[in-house]
Design a protein around this motif. Structure first.
Motif, PDB file in Angstrom:
ATOM      1  N   ASP A 280       0.944  -1.223   0.060  1.00  0.00           N
ATOM      2  CA  ASP A 280       0.092   0.024  -0.360  1.00  0.00           C
ATOM      3  C   ASP A 280       0.727   1.447   0.165  1.00  0.00           C
ATOM      4  OD1 ASP A 280      -2.119  -1.402  -0.217  1.00  0.00           O
ATOM      5  OD2 ASP A 280      -2.449  -1.575   2.332  1.00  0.00           O
ATOM      6  N   ASN A 281       0.595   2.196   1.042  1.00  0.00           N
ATOM      7  CA  ASN A 281       1.621   3.326   1.260  1.00  0.00           C
ATOM      8  C   ASN A 281       2.349   3.347   2.033  1.00  0.00           C
ATOM      9  OD1 ASN A 281      -0.244   3.304   2.863  1.00  0.00           O
ATOM     10  ND2 ASN A 281       0.361   5.641   3.310  1.00  0.00           N
ATOM     11  N   TYR A 282       3.297   1.951   2.296  1.00  0.00           N
ATOM     12  CA  TYR A 282       4.335   1.989   3.406  1.00  0.00           C
ATOM     13  C   TYR A 282       5.659   0.612   2.643  1.00  0.00           C
ATOM     14  CZ  TYR A 282       0.982   2.768   6.977  1.00  0.00           C
ATOM     15  OH  TYR A 282      -0.443   3.099   7.914  1.00  0.00           O
ATOM     16  N   LEU A 283       6.395   1.365   2.752  1.00  0.00           N
ATOM     17  CA  LEU A 283       7.588   0.672   2.427  1.00  0.00           C
ATOM     18  C   LEU A 283       8.289  -0.092   3.451  1.00  0.00           C
ATOM     19  CD1 LEU A 283       9.967   0.180   0.219  1.00  0.00           C
ATOM     20  CD2 LEU A 283      10.704   1.844   0.626  1.00  0.00           C
ATOM     21  N   ILE A 284       8.443  -1.553   3.910  1.00  0.00           N
ATOM     22  CA  ILE A 284       9.729  -1.643   4.683  1.00  0.00           C
ATOM     23  C   ILE A 284      10.866  -2.430   4.132  1.00  0.00           C
ATOM     24  CG2 ILE A 284       8.075  -3.762   4.705  1.00  0.00           C
ATOM     25  CD1 ILE A 284       8.462  -3.946   7.390  1.00  0.00           C
ATOM     26  N   LEU A 285      12.001  -1.972   5.206  1.00  0.00           N
ATOM     27  CA  LEU A 285      12.906  -2.765   4.840  1.00  0.00           C
ATOM     28  C   LEU A 285      13.685  -3.766   6.146  1.00  0.00           C
ATOM     29  CD1 LEU A 285      15.317   0.474   4.120  1.00  0.00           C
ATOM     30  CD2 LEU A 285      13.514  -1.018   2.308  1.00  0.00           C
ATOM     31  N   SER A 286      14.530  -4.755   6.215  1.00  0.00           N
ATOM     32  CA  SER A 286      14.581  -5.518   7.166  1.00  0.00           C
ATOM     33  C   SER A 286      16.090  -5.776   7.721  1.00  0.00           C
ATOM     34  CB  SER A 286      13.712  -6.640   6.567  1.00  0.00           C
ATOM     35  OG  SER A 286      13.842  -7.390   8.088  1.00  0.00           O
ATOM     36  N   ALA A 287      17.557  -5.198   7.424  1.00  0.00           N
ATOM     37  CA  ALA A 287      18.455  -6.066   7.504  1.00  0.00           C
ATOM     38  C   ALA A 287      18.973  -6.894   8.237  1.00  0.00           C
ATOM     39  CB  ALA A 287      19.497  -4.723   6.507  1.00  0.00           C
ATOM     40  N   GLY A 288      19.574  -8.069   8.094  1.00  0.00           N
ATOM     41  CA  GLY A 288      20.616  -9.268   9.050  1.00  0.00           C
ATOM     42  C   GLY A 288      21.093 -10.171   8.614  1.00  0.00           C
ATOM     43  N   ALA A 289      21.752 -10.504   9.334  1.00  0.00           N
ATOM     44  CA  ALA A 289      23.162 -11.694   8.560  1.00  0.00           C
ATOM     45  C   ALA A 289      22.743 -12.827   8.563  1.00  0.00           C
ATOM     46  CB  ALA A 289      23.852 -11.498  10.098  1.00  0.00           C
ATOM     47  N   ASP A 290      21.054 -13.230   8.307  1.00  0.00           N
ATOM     48  CA  ASP A 290      20.725 -14.402   8.547  1.00  0.00           C
ATOM     49  C   ASP A 290      19.112 -13.759   7.530  1.00  0.00           C
ATOM     50  OD1 ASP A 290      20.199 -17.821   8.699  1.00  0.00           O
ATOM     51  OD2 ASP A 290      18.733 -16.904   8.912  1.00  0.00           O
ATOM     52  N   GLU A 291      19.128 -14.692   6.502  1.00  0.00           N
ATOM     53  CA  GLU A 291      18.307 -14.277   5.369  1.00  0.00           C
ATOM     54  C   GLU A 291      16.669 -14.728   6.036  1.00  0.00           C
ATOM     55  OE1 GLU A 291      16.328 -15.821   1.373  1.00  0.00           O
ATOM     56  OE2 GLU A 291      18.905 -15.587   1.579  1.00  0.00           O
ATOM     57  N   ALA A 292      16.640 -16.081   7.051  1.00  0.00           N
ATOM     58  CA  ALA A 292      15.205 -16.392   7.067  1.00  0.00           C
ATOM     59  C   ALA A 292      15.071 -15.856   8.537  1.00  0.00           C
ATOM     60  CB  ALA A 292      15.988 -18.130   7.794  1.00  0.00           C
ATOM     61  N   GLU A 293      15.885 -15.371   9.549  1.00  0.00           N
ATOM     62  CA  GLU A 293      15.682 -14.850  10.337  1.00  0.00           C
ATOM     63  C   GLU A 293      15.318 -12.521   9.989  1.00  0.00           C
ATOM     64  OE1 GLU A 293      18.438 -16.588  13.942  1.00  0.00           O
ATOM     65  OE2 GLU A 293      19.337 -14.674  12.805  1.00  0.00           O
ATOM     66  N   THR A 294      15.905 -12.751   8.895  1.00  0.00           N
ATOM     67  CA  THR A 294      15.772 -11.217   8.241  1.00  0.00           C
ATOM     68  C   THR A 294      14.624 -11.783   7.975  1.00  0.00           C
ATOM     69  OG1 THR A 294      18.008 -10.892   8.255  1.00  0.00           O
ATOM     70  CG2 THR A 294      15.566  -9.469   6.516  1.00  0.00           C
TER      71      THR A 294
END
Length: 308
Positions: A280-294
């Motif tokens: 929708d009108n939201y952008l979310i970024l996720s950054a971590g060391a492990d892909e599954a946890e991210t």
């Protein structure tokens, strides 16, 4: 992305950077922020040192070298500074008036690690430093040297300061969308790139189209292989969110594939797995060391958007 960097802000918050140029002096008028300074005349051995120094607009650069841009990113209007002494302990109290209550909370939220004394609306104490948010005001009281009774004395100054502010204000609305599993006291609000880069560097370019109208919040989500950084931004409409999603992917990753037609992108940046998603009108970024946890942290952070 790299680890959070609050070096500049923490240095200013703990020690302060001042000059001798006063923009205005306390005149007793009800409309001046100087009148919010604690009056400690009847509080035992307390005494003031020097005059109140006040700054407005660009004059803040005369008070702090290199830190004023951060305050202006939160709608800085004016500030006053007063030194207080009790025995051998010399304290500096600063009161900042910001554009509104959410942005006053925003500048306060940049450093909330520490104890939380019962000072309204919210307060954080670290060794020799007390930060307070109430209504559209952000208050910092600090002492650079060590001494006895500092915690008690600095909190008494803080309590006196907030007693002068009669109203309480609203927190930024996006704070309400932080999931229950987020790490405590890690949420910071922002409206421009400068604060976000100071917390978690993305780029010197405005890859997220942050111009002061779009509200963002960032926080940490605990994970086994290291905390995952979440960045959530709300834009005025879905088109702006989608445009910002595509601009971020094109400018952030060295060899991105075209995101057009999709609403999610995964890529590596250094040692981090970074996932970007538009909803929708939201952008979310996720950054971590492990892909599954991210990915898990991203999904948990999306849940409040489903029931908003």
């Amino acid at each position: 992305m790299r680890k959070p960097i609050l070096t500049l802000f923490v240095f200013i918050a703990l020690f302060g950077i001042s000059c001798n140029k006063p923009a205005e002096k306390k005149d007793g008028g009800s409309d001046t922020i100087a009148n919010l300074m604690p009056d400690m005349a009847g509080e035992g051995q307390w005494k003031t040192e020097g005059e109140v120094r006040c700054y407005k607009g660009e004059e803040l650069f005369d008070y702090m070298n290199g830190g004023a841009e951060l305050y202006h990113a939160y709608g800085f209007k004016r500030a006053c500074v007063q030194d207080y002494k009790k025995g051998e302990n010399l304290y500096t109290a600063e009161i900042y008036e910001m554009e509104n209550s959410p942005k006053a909370f925003g500048i306060y939220s940049l450093d909330r690690q520490g104890e939380h004394p019962s000072i309204k609306q919210d307060a954080t104490y670290q060794e020799g430093s007390l930060n307070i948010w109430k209504d559209r005001y952000y208050i910092r009281i600090f002492i650079p040297q060590k001494g006895s009774n500092i915690k008690e004395e600095i909190q008494s100054l803080g309590e006196k300061a907030v007693s002068q502010i009669k109203n309480e204000g609203e927190m930024p609305s996006l704070v309400k969308l932080i999931p229950a599993g987020a790490k405590k006291d890690t949420a910071s609000s922002f409206w421009q790139m400068i604060p976000l880069n100071n917390i978690f560097f993305i780029s010197h370019e405005n890859l997220l189209n942050l111009t002061g109208d779009s509200e963002g919040v960032t926080f940490l989500f605990p994970a086994w292989k290291g905390d995952v950084r979440i960045i959530l931004i709300r834009y005025s409409d879905s088109k702006q969110a989608k445009d910002s999603f595509e601009k971020f992917i094109s400018g952030y990753f060295s060899q991105p594939s075209s995101p057009k037609g999709g609403d999610e992108y995964k890529g590596k940046k250094g040692e981090k797995m970074v996932i970007a998603k538009v909803k929708d009108n939201y952008l979310i970024l996720s950054a971590g060391a492990d892909e599954a946890e991210t990915n898990k942290a991203l999904l948990e952070s999306l849940k409040p958007l489903e029931v908003k």
